[in-house]
Design a protein around this motif. Structure first.
Motif, short mmCIF file in Angstrom:
data_model
loop_
_atom_site.label_atom_id
_atom_site.label_comp_id
_atom_site.label_asym_id
_atom_site.label_seq_id
_atom_site.Cartn_x
_atom_site.Cartn_y
_atom_site.Cartn_z
N SER A 224 14.96 2.84 5.91
CA SER A 224 14.15 1.73 5.41
C SER A 224 14.10 0.63 6.45
CB SER A 224 14.76 1.19 4.11
OG SER A 224 14.54 2.08 3.04
N PRO A 225 13.26 -0.39 6.32
CA PRO A 225 12.06 -0.33 5.49
C PRO A 225 10.92 0.23 6.31
CG PRO A 225 12.24 -2.50 6.43
CD PRO A 225 13.40 -1.70 6.97
N GLY A 226 9.77 0.38 5.70
CA GLY A 226 8.59 0.81 6.41
C GLY A 226 7.72 -0.37 6.75
N PRO A 227 6.49 -0.11 7.13
CA PRO A 227 5.89 1.22 7.16
C PRO A 227 6.36 2.05 8.35
CG PRO A 227 4.29 -0.42 7.88
CD PRO A 227 5.49 -1.18 7.42
N ALA A 228 6.72 3.31 8.07
CA ALA A 228 7.09 4.23 9.14
C ALA A 228 5.93 4.39 10.12
CB ALA A 228 7.49 5.58 8.55
N LEU A 229 6.27 4.73 11.34
CA LEU A 229 5.28 4.86 12.41
C LEU A 229 4.86 6.32 12.52
CD1 LEU A 229 7.31 2.69 14.94
CD2 LEU A 229 5.44 1.93 13.47
N ILE A 230 3.60 6.59 12.25
CA ILE A 230 3.13 7.97 12.20
C ILE A 230 3.32 8.68 13.54
CG2 ILE A 230 0.74 7.35 12.75
CD1 ILE A 230 1.92 10.16 10.34
N ILE A 245 7.35 4.91 4.02
CA ILE A 245 6.02 4.82 4.61
C ILE A 245 5.32 3.51 4.23
CG2 ILE A 245 5.79 7.31 4.79
CD1 ILE A 245 4.00 7.26 2.32
N THR A 246 6.07 2.62 3.58
CA THR A 246 5.54 1.32 3.18
C THR A 246 6.64 0.28 3.30
OG1 THR A 246 4.54 0.09 1.33
CG2 THR A 246 6.15 1.77 0.76
N ASP A 247 6.25 -0.98 3.35
CA ASP A 247 7.22 -2.05 3.18
C ASP A 247 7.65 -2.05 1.71
OD1 ASP A 247 8.80 -4.27 3.65
OD2 ASP A 247 7.23 -5.42 4.65
N ASP A 248 8.43 -3.03 1.28
CA ASP A 248 8.89 -3.03 -0.12
C ASP A 248 7.70 -2.92 -1.07
OD1 ASP A 248 11.41 -3.32 0.86
OD2 ASP A 248 11.79 -5.29 -0.02
N PHE A 249 7.80 -1.96 -1.99
CA PHE A 249 6.72 -1.70 -2.94
C PHE A 249 7.08 -2.33 -4.28
CE2 PHE A 249 4.82 0.87 -6.32
CZ PHE A 249 3.49 0.83 -5.95
N TRP A 250 6.16 -3.16 -4.78
CA TRP A 250 6.37 -3.82 -6.06
C TRP A 250 5.20 -3.54 -7.00
CZ3 TRP A 250 10.78 -5.64 -7.88
CH2 TRP A 250 11.79 -6.01 -6.98
N ASP A 251 5.27 -4.08 -8.20
CA ASP A 251 4.34 -3.76 -9.28
C ASP A 251 3.05 -4.59 -9.19
OD1 ASP A 251 6.22 -5.80 -9.69
OD2 ASP A 251 6.07 -5.72 -11.87
N LYS A 252 2.29 -4.34 -8.13
CA LYS A 252 1.00 -4.98 -7.92
C LYS A 252 -0.04 -3.89 -7.65
CE LYS A 252 3.05 -9.14 -5.85
NZ LYS A 252 3.13 -10.00 -4.64
N TRP A 253 -1.17 -3.96 -8.31
CA TRP A 253 -2.20 -2.94 -8.19
C TRP A 253 -2.65 -2.75 -6.75
CZ3 TRP A 253 -4.24 1.33 -9.42
CH2 TRP A 253 -5.53 1.68 -9.03
N GLU A 254 -2.81 -3.86 -6.00
CA GLU A 254 -3.28 -3.72 -4.62
C GLU A 254 -2.30 -2.94 -3.76
OE1 GLU A 254 -1.72 -8.06 -5.01
OE2 GLU A 254 -2.79 -6.57 -6.24
#
Length: 442
Positions: A224-230, A245-254
């Motif tokens: 952690s954290p991401g975003p991982a580098l492809i 593959i992402t930064d911290d993911f929270w409960d937001k639709w976007e």
């Protein structure tokens, strides 16, 4: 040791961060483990992970000013290895570390994991503590120019120093002694403070991998954290089991909508023992340690979308909720055996199509006739989502049915069955929602 055999399918478990932040204690960890053993273990959920700053005194006590209190007191041994804070983990006293807690969790038939920051404590370097197994000291192996931009506890370790590898070797030997099954290492997947070199800690990933091999215990390594580098996919796959593959993911639709792009990018890198990680599932009750206890902001439709994407993509599943507070609907979301089956090693999920208003994913078990199709609606209102039948079957290398042949489509979240014939697979999908079909020839 073959690290790709440590986790034959994407790990599934619970992590303390989304609800407790830095404040979780032993009693709370045990309560969540008890719940998992009673309600989730039979469905494949097995990891209990203690997240960040389990070694820090006063963690969370200055939340209005600092998430991580600068230069706070840290519990560590004479070799600069962090130990659980006995104020929150009383069974760790007298050098027992996390072994008593790990033993308790193993006794429930579950696995135990911990969060670590990469590197060596700054306090160990400042006090010139010895490195176990090396003639070098902490100040010699620490790299003061390699720091985390958001946590003040650690220095990175110098490259090509025998003492650096020795430190990680001693750390993993200690964790193996405790009975640790899973490590989430932070500030390592993407060292974002260094914009010109966001993979500046690659050598520390390699050191951790070597230390796990030496310790003799099958310990899953999560980055952690991401975003991982492809462009570094090959390196993650060689040395780790999971990478964000992402930064911290929270409960937001976007944020959820953005995960479709990230899953598209990483879909061909999901293999046995190697799992691009979509981050934690912010379901149920969240945020107590952050001072804003609440139920998830996701609608029920958005929660179904998230679970459908994570499962068909085959991301690790790490629940962030306070499990004893789960309601029946959320529990049913986490225990749908037919949906969770798509996490199996015989499946491979692929994106069929995506645009600004919808996406379609497909999956299939090797040698099985059934094809699985997930229809996602990105619109803010209910819409019909359709895809060419031949595109779904071709995406998973299945024989395309005769277009006059009737297909039986069973929706795996609701059990609803519908018939389909012709060149298009379609269904009405709620706003921000998903439908997941198992499709068979009639």
């Amino acid at each position: 040791m073959d690290k790709n055999r440590f986790a034959m399918t994407p790990p599934m478990g619970w992590n303390s961060y989304d609800y407790y932040d830095t404040t979780v204690n032993e009693e709370q960890v045990k309560a969540n483990a008890d719940y998992m053993a009673a309600h989730l273990k039979q469905y494949g959920w097995e990891y209990i992970v203690v997240d960040i700053q389990w070694y820090a005194y006063g963690a969370g006590s200055m939340r209005d000013k600092h998430q991580y209190i600068p230069f706070s007191k840290l519990e560590m041994d004479e070799y600069g290895r962090l130990l659980p804070c006995p104020e929150r983990f009383p069974s760790a006293v007298d050098g027992a570390g996390f072994k008593p807690l790990a033993d308790y969790i193993h006794g429930l038939g579950l696995k135990f994991g911990i969060h670590i920051m990469r590197g060596i404590p700054r306090a160990a370097a400042q006090n010139h503590l010895p490195v176990l197994g090396s003639s070098q000291t902490a100040d010699e192996v620490a790299n003061p120019s390699s720091i985390c931009g958001w946590n003040p506890d650690m220095y990175g370790l110098r490259k090509d120093m025998e003492g650096s590898q020795a430190y990680y070797d001693s750390l993993l030997a200690l964790y193996a002694q405790w009975g640790v099954d899973y490590i989430k290492c932070d500030d390592i997947c993407n060292t974002s403070i260094y914009r010109e070199n966001q993979y500046s800690a690659a050598h520390e990933i390699e050191m951790l991998h070597k230390a796990i091999e030496k310790c003799g215990r099958s310990i899953v390594l999560s980055l952690s954290p991401g975003p991982a580098l492809i462009e570094k996919a090959w390196h993650y796959e060689k040395y780790a089991n999971m990478w964000r593959i992402t930064d911290d993911f929270w409960d937001k639709w976007e944020l959820l909508l953005n995960m479709f792009y990230r899953c598209e990018l990483w879909q061909n890198h999901v293999t046995q023992g190697c799992y691009p990680d979509c981050d934690m599932l912010p379901l149920g009750w969240l945020g107590k340690g952050f001072g804003e206890e609440r139920q998830t902001n996701f609608t029920k439709e958005e929660q179904v979308t998230m679970m459908t994407l994570w499962c068909i993509f085959r991301s690790p599943l790490m629940l962030g909720a306070e499990m004893p507070k789960l309601d029946e609907w959320t529990l049913s979301l986490l225990t749908n055996e037919r949906v969770l089956a798509l996490m199996g090693s015989e499946y491979h999920g692929v994106q069929v199509e995506r645009d600004g208003v919808h996406a379609v994913w497909a999956s299939r078990k090797n040698g099985e006739d059934a094809v699985y199709a997930a229809l996602f609606n990105f619109n803010d209102e209910e819409k019909e989502v359709g895809v060419k039948t031949e595109d779904v079957y071709a995406a998973v290398s299945a024989e395309v049915p005769d277009l006059d042949q009737e297909l039986v489509m069973e929706e795996l979240w609701t059990g609803e069955v519908q018939q389909s014939r012709g060149s298009v697979i379609s269904s009405v999908v709620k706003a921000h929602g998903a439908k997941l079909f198992c499709i068979r020839r009639a």
